[in-house]
Write an enzyme that holds these catalytic residues in place. Structure first.
Site, PDB file in Angstrom:
ATOM      1  N   HIS A 171      40.244  73.586  48.632  1.00 12.55           N
ATOM      2  CA  HIS A 171      41.374  74.311  49.204  1.00 12.55           C
ATOM      3  C   HIS A 171      42.270  73.378  50.003  1.00 12.55           C
ATOM      4  CE1 HIS A 171      39.173  78.454  49.085  1.00 12.55           C
ATOM      5  NE2 HIS A 171      39.811  78.178  47.965  1.00 12.55           N
ATOM      6  N   ARG A 177      31.960  82.056  42.851  1.00 12.27           N
ATOM      7  CA  ARG A 177      32.563  81.027  43.723  1.00 12.27           C
ATOM      8  C   ARG A 177      32.654  81.558  45.153  1.00 12.27           C
ATOM      9  NH1 ARG A 177      36.338  76.533  43.989  1.00 12.27           N
ATOM     10  NH2 ARG A 177      38.328  77.136  44.922  1.00 12.27           N
ATOM     11  N   HIS A 190      34.490  84.723  39.065  1.00  9.87           N
ATOM     12  CA  HIS A 190      35.112  84.185  40.283  1.00  9.87           C
ATOM     13  C   HIS A 190      34.332  84.600  41.525  1.00  9.87           C
ATOM     14  CE1 HIS A 190      38.539  81.899  41.628  1.00  9.87           C
ATOM     15  NE2 HIS A 190      38.813  82.782  42.576  1.00  9.87           N
ATOM     16  N   LYS A 228      42.978  72.297  41.003  1.00  9.58           N
ATOM     17  CA  LYS A 228      44.400  72.633  40.947  1.00  9.58           C
ATOM     18  C   LYS A 228      45.240  71.480  41.487  1.00  9.58           C
ATOM     19  CE  LYS A 228      43.987  77.670  41.296  1.00  9.58           C
ATOM     20  NZ  LYS A 228      44.334  78.865  42.096  1.00  9.58           N
ATOM     21  N   TYR A 278      38.736  83.344  51.384  1.00 13.16           N
ATOM     22  CA  TYR A 278      37.776  83.202  50.303  1.00 13.16           C
ATOM     23  C   TYR A 278      36.379  83.612  50.714  1.00 13.16           C
ATOM     24  CZ  TYR A 278      37.611  81.277  45.628  1.00 13.16           C
ATOM     25  OH  TYR A 278      37.570  81.138  44.272  1.00 13.16           O
ATOM     26  N   ARG A 323      35.620  76.813  39.952  1.00 15.69           N
ATOM     27  CA  ARG A 323      36.420  77.793  39.224  1.00 15.69           C
ATOM     28  C   ARG A 323      35.947  77.774  37.782  1.00 15.69           C
ATOM     29  NH1 ARG A 323      40.028  74.631  42.349  1.00 15.69           N
ATOM     30  NH2 ARG A 323      41.133  75.836  43.961  1.00 15.69           N
TER      31      ARG A 323
END
Length: 318
Positions: free
Chosen positions: A285, A262, A259, A191, A294, A166
């Site tokens: 993820h 990615r 993005h 994250k 994705y 990211r």
């Protein structure tokens, strides 16, 4: 009676073209496919230009090309059936040659740099193609105010595509990250403070090393790796604007964002037979469904992956 063969360029201009192609091969380590495509683009441009002025093109003719001359070339290619993608690539190849002439002190690249590639038809957000993703990392930083800023932009975008990061993950790397040229992986905190191990490609390490050599600021562990022009932490908006510039420069769709690199990382791995679960881990993820979305995998393709991989999914399994 055979038609006369049109000589597109003088011998000295053809010698400069050969020098440029050699530079692409040796210094830029461009693939044979890229070199062939760029050679064809410039050959078509020189053939057009020779017809445009009624004589073979000479180095002096390319010294100060105007946008109108590039537009005329693209208009002719469009009449021959070239689509927006091909036109963008034609322009990219010719720009590269003009930049070479500029480095040799024989031309100004202002006219080529001011040209925007034809816009491709709008489509749903999607990953970049392999050639487009590579073009982004190769063309990043062109026209930057300083060499270290150009190298910085190349390094950031190469990280996004080469490691699937990211943009926030790349920009939050500490100053001592990626300093070891022998490193083969690094730990990324994503994250929810979830950590994952990401393999490092040589191209990523080389791009960051080039940025380190040129960066005028001390890159200490207690500061950020990627710096803005005044030395502070690089803002995401700078990289987003660089991608916006590259969209116009390369004729990419609006979906070509930082993005999207990615997305491209994951999709290109999957297309080459990468394991979906491994790609999930590389992306950080929490669920496989996120990875499915994705990478743009259709439901049927996902079920096929399960059927092929799970021992209980085979027909007749007990």
């Amino acid at each position: 009676m055979n038609a006369p063969v049109l000589i597109s360029a003088t011998s000295d201009l053809l010698a400069l073209k050969t020098q440029w192609l050699r530079r692409l091969e040796v210094e830029r380590q461009a693939s044979p496919q890229t070199i062939d495509a760029y050679e064809r683009d410039v050959r078509q441009f020189l053939t057009f230009f020779a017809g445009y002025q009624g004589r073979p093109a000479a180095p002096a003719d390319l010294a100060d090309l105007k946008p109108a001359e590039f537009r005329a070339f693209l208009a002719e290619r469009r009449r021959d059936g070239a689509g927006a993608r091909s036109l963008g690539r034609h322009l990219s190849g010719v720009r590269s040659f003009i930049r070479h002439l500029e480095r040799e002190g024989l031309a100004s690249g202002a006219g080529a740099a001011s040209m925007r590639a034809p816009k491709r038809p709008k489509s749903l957000p999607r990953p970049l193609s392999v050639p487009d993703a590579l073009a982004v990392t190769e063309e990043a930083g062109a026209g930057a105010s300083e060499p270290w800023i150009a190298a910085r932009n190349v390094a950031v975008l190469t990280l996004l595509y080469g490691c699937g990061l990211r943009i926030s993950e790349a920009l939050n790397l500490p100053g001592d990250a990626l300093a070891d040229p022998s490193a083969r992986s690094m730990t990324i905190t994503g994250k929810g403070n979830k950590q994952r191990l990401v393999p490092l490609l040589p191209a990523v390490l080389e791009a960051v090393a080039a940025y380190r050599r040129l960066c005028p600021y001390q890159l200490a562990a207690d500061g950020p790796l990627f710096r803005g022009a005044r030395g502070g932490q690089l803002a995401p908006g700078i990289i987003q604007r660089e991608m916006q510039r590259l969209r116009g420069y390369l004729g990419l769709p609006d979906s070509a964002t930082p993005h999207a690199l990615r997305h491209s990382f994951a999709t290109h791995l999957l297309a080459k037979g990468g394991d979906l679960r491994a790609i999930q881990d590389l992306l950080g993820h929490a669920s496989l469904s996120s990875t499915q979305v994705y990478t743009g995998i259709e439901g049927g393709r996902l079920l096929q992956i399960y059927d092929d991989a799970h021992p209980r999914a085979r027909r007749g399994a007990a």
